[in-house]
Scaffold this motif. Structure first.
Motif, PDB file in Angstrom:
ATOM      1  N   ARG A  82       0.842  -1.207   0.000  1.00 16.42           N
ATOM      2  CA  ARG A  82       0.000   0.000   0.000  1.00 16.42           C
ATOM      3  C   ARG A  82       0.872   1.250   0.000  1.00 16.42           C
ATOM      4  O   ARG A  82       1.816   1.369   0.773  1.00 16.42           O
ATOM      5  N   LYS A  83       0.571   2.177  -0.886  1.00 12.25           N
ATOM      6  CA  LYS A  83       1.264   3.473  -0.926  1.00 12.25           C
ATOM      7  C   LYS A  83       0.518   4.426  -0.001  1.00 12.25           C
ATOM      8  O   LYS A  83      -0.713   4.471  -0.022  1.00 12.25           O
ATOM      9  N   VAL A  84       1.269   5.161   0.829  1.00 12.74           N
ATOM     10  CA  VAL A  84       0.654   6.068   1.799  1.00 12.74           C
ATOM     11  C   VAL A  84       1.303   7.443   1.740  1.00 12.74           C
ATOM     12  O   VAL A  84       2.442   7.592   1.296  1.00 12.74           O
ATOM     13  N   LYS A  85       0.566   8.417   2.192  1.00 14.96           N
ATOM     14  CA  LYS A  85       1.047   9.798   2.290  1.00 14.96           C
ATOM     15  C   LYS A  85       1.242  10.151   3.757  1.00 14.96           C
ATOM     16  O   LYS A  85       0.516   9.648   4.630  1.00 14.96           O
ATOM     17  N   ALA A  86       2.175  11.024   4.042  1.00 15.68           N
ATOM     18  CA  ALA A  86       2.402  11.490   5.413  1.00 15.68           C
ATOM     19  C   ALA A  86       1.092  12.011   5.989  1.00 15.68           C
ATOM     20  O   ALA A  86       0.364  12.750   5.323  1.00 15.68           O
ATOM     21  N   GLY A  87       0.768  11.577   7.206  1.00 19.66           N
ATOM     22  CA  GLY A  87      -0.448  12.022   7.865  1.00 19.66           C
ATOM     23  C   GLY A  87      -1.674  11.196   7.547  1.00 19.66           C
ATOM     24  O   GLY A  87      -2.732  11.403   8.140  1.00 19.66           O
ATOM     25  N   GLU A  88      -1.551  10.241   6.625  1.00 18.37           N
ATOM     26  CA  GLU A  88      -2.680   9.383   6.257  1.00 18.37           C
ATOM     27  C   GLU A  88      -2.888   8.305   7.324  1.00 18.37           C
ATOM     28  O   GLU A  88      -1.930   7.698   7.804  1.00 18.37           O
ATOM     29  N   ALA A  89      -4.136   8.053   7.691  1.00 25.14           N
ATOM     30  CA  ALA A  89      -4.446   6.980   8.631  1.00 25.14           C
ATOM     31  C   ALA A  89      -4.170   5.645   7.941  1.00 25.14           C
ATOM     32  O   ALA A  89      -4.710   5.389   6.868  1.00 25.14           O
ATOM     33  N   VAL A  90      -3.322   4.807   8.555  1.00 25.23           N
ATOM     34  CA  VAL A  90      -2.949   3.539   7.920  1.00 25.23           C
ATOM     35  C   VAL A  90      -3.252   2.325   8.788  1.00 25.23           C
ATOM     36  O   VAL A  90      -3.208   1.202   8.306  1.00 25.23           O
ATOM     37  N   ALA A  91      -3.527   2.541  10.055  1.00 21.70           N
ATOM     38  CA  ALA A  91      -3.813   1.434  10.969  1.00 21.70           C
ATOM     39  C   ALA A  91      -4.755   1.938  12.049  1.00 21.70           C
ATOM     40  O   ALA A  91      -4.963   3.145  12.198  1.00 21.70           O
ATOM     41  N   VAL A  92      -5.328   0.988  12.809  1.00 18.66           N
ATOM     42  CA  VAL A  92      -6.218   1.335  13.912  1.00 18.66           C
ATOM     43  C   VAL A  92      -5.824   0.507  15.128  1.00 18.66           C
ATOM     44  O   VAL A  92      -5.576  -0.693  15.022  1.00 18.66           O
ATOM     45  N   VAL A  93      -5.754   1.177  16.269  1.00 15.51           N
ATOM     46  CA  VAL A  93      -5.529   0.506  17.548  1.00 15.51           C
ATOM     47  C   VAL A  93      -6.813   0.661  18.352  1.00 15.51           C
ATOM     48  O   VAL A  93      -7.297   1.780  18.546  1.00 15.51           O
ATOM     49  N   GLU A  94      -7.382  -0.467  18.779  1.00 12.81           N
ATOM     50  CA  GLU A  94      -8.595  -0.426  19.595  1.00 12.81           C
ATOM     51  C   GLU A  94      -8.260  -0.867  21.008  1.00 12.81           C
ATOM     52  O   GLU A  94      -7.577  -1.869  21.215  1.00 12.81           O
ATOM     53  N   SER A  95      -8.764  -0.098  21.963  1.00  8.72           N
ATOM     54  CA  SER A  95      -8.585  -0.433  23.371  1.00  8.72           C
ATOM     55  C   SER A  95      -9.952  -0.549  24.023  1.00  8.72           C
ATOM     56  O   SER A  95     -10.976  -0.329  23.369  1.00  8.72           O
ATOM     57  N   VAL A  96      -9.957  -0.871  25.292  1.00  8.50           N
ATOM     58  CA  VAL A  96     -11.236  -0.939  26.005  1.00  8.50           C
ATOM     59  C   VAL A  96     -11.861   0.450  26.122  1.00  8.50           C
ATOM     60  O   VAL A  96     -13.064   0.559  26.315  1.00  8.50           O
ATOM     61  N   LYS A  97     -11.062   1.507  25.949  1.00  4.96           N
ATOM     62  CA  LYS A  97     -11.560   2.877  26.051  1.00  4.96           C
ATOM     63  C   LYS A  97     -12.001   3.472  24.718  1.00  4.96           C
ATOM     64  O   LYS A  97     -12.977   4.207  24.658  1.00  4.96           O
TER      65      LYS A  97
END
Length: 126
Positions: free
Chosen positions: A49-64
């Protein structure tokens, strides 16, 4: 607060380690994992995947909450850390070992625009 001096940081709480081959390894800071609480799920990017600076590329999910993880510079995703995805709590216990993804930067010099440990500490009021 644990802020390894040899790493670079972003305002959005990612750490960046530059490898000898120029690739970048990215994870979230100790400060970020502490603010999120117990991490229960990671959605990591696909290699190629090609990405740009500042682009959302992943997600971290917590209990909060769920929190986006951003690309620190333009580039191409090389790999995602399947071990961390299978054991997301490792990001809480070892935030600087449990990397999330690796990136080949489009511009090798782009890392120089990231924050030092001291600058990141100032940005979070540490």
């Amino acid at each position: 607060m644990n802020l390894p001096e040899q790493l670079n940081y972003t305002e959005s709480h990612e750490w960046v380690r530059q490898g000898a081959d120029g690739s970048l390894t990215i994870g979230i800071t100790d400060h970020a994992q502490d603010a999120l609480g117990d991490i229960v799920f990671l959605e990591l990017p696909e290699a190629g995947r090609k990405v740009k600076a500042g682009e959302a590329v992943a997600v971290v999910e917590s209990v909060k909450a769920a929190s986006d993880i951003y690309a620190p510079v333009d580039g191409e995703i090389l790999a995602a850390n399947a071990d961390a995805a299978g054991a997301p709590e490792s990001v809480n216990s070892e935030p600087y070992s449990a990397w999330l993804y690796k990136l080949k930067p489009a511009d090798a010099g782009a890392v120089s625009g990231l924050l030092s440990a001291a600058d990141y500490a100032k940005s979070i009021g540490a």
